[in-house]
Design a protein around this motif. Structure first.
Motif, short mmCIF file in Angstrom:
data_model
loop_
_atom_site.label_atom_id
_atom_site.label_comp_id
_atom_site.label_asym_id
_atom_site.label_seq_id
_atom_site.Cartn_x
_atom_site.Cartn_y
_atom_site.Cartn_z
N GLN A 29 0.84 -1.18 0.00
CA GLN A 29 0.00 0.00 0.00
C GLN A 29 0.89 1.24 0.00
O GLN A 29 1.68 1.45 0.90
CB GLN A 29 -0.90 0.00 1.24
N TYR A 42 -4.28 6.75 -4.44
CA TYR A 42 -3.58 6.85 -3.15
C TYR A 42 -3.51 8.32 -2.78
O TYR A 42 -3.10 9.16 -3.58
CB TYR A 42 -2.17 6.26 -3.26
N GLY A 58 -2.78 11.36 0.48
CA GLY A 58 -2.33 11.73 1.80
C GLY A 58 -3.48 12.28 2.62
O GLY A 58 -4.62 12.39 2.14
N ASN A 114 6.53 2.86 0.22
CA ASN A 114 5.92 1.66 -0.39
C ASN A 114 5.48 1.88 -1.82
O ASN A 114 4.48 1.29 -2.26
CB ASN A 114 4.73 1.17 0.44
N HIS A 120 1.96 4.86 0.69
CA HIS A 120 1.65 5.75 1.81
C HIS A 120 2.19 7.13 1.50
O HIS A 120 3.37 7.28 1.13
CB HIS A 120 2.27 5.20 3.08
#
Length: 127
Positions: free
Chosen positions: A1, A116, A118, A26, A3
């Motif tokens: 995953q 993905y 933040g 990652n 990050h």
């Protein structure tokens, strides 16, 4: 995953500058698009800038000439240098990575391209 963690937000006066950073961990070896988005209270999250792994960049019209997106692959970070800030730049800023293979062609990749995200960093610009 994958990050992503943003940092560098804060409060500045109009005309000032800030540099946002996004630490990446990652990551996987598929050429990607990396984007900066922002979301003001009560408004949709909108793309601000993007860069792909070939170095192509793209900006929203509202920030062209003021913001500069960068990617440091050695340090595994994404940056956004923001100059000549305006009160309308006030928002939560998010970094994002595309879910799949992505290259920038004629326009900013849409939000749906990114998988993905933040947690965001707040930028507040006072008049």
């Amino acid at each position: 995953q994958v990050h992503l963690v943003e940092s560098g937000g804060g409060a500045v006066q109009a005309g000032g500058s800030l540099r946002l950073s996004c630490a990446v961990s990652n990551n996987f070896k598929v050429s990607a698009c990396w984007g900066w988005f922002r979301q003001a209270p009560g408004k949709d999250r909108k793309a601000v800038a993007a860069i792909d792994d070939y170095g192509t960049t793209m900006y929203a019209e509202s920030v062209k000439g003021r913001f500069l997106v960068s990617r440091d692959r050695a340090e595994n970070t994404l940056g956004l240098r923001m100059n000549s800030l305006r009160p309308e730049d006030t928002a939560m800023y998010y970094c994002a990575r595309s879910m799949l293979y992505c290259v920038i062609t004629e326009r900013l990749p849409p939000r749906s391209e990114y998988g993905y995200w933040g947690q965001g960093t707040q930028v507040t610009v006072s008049p």
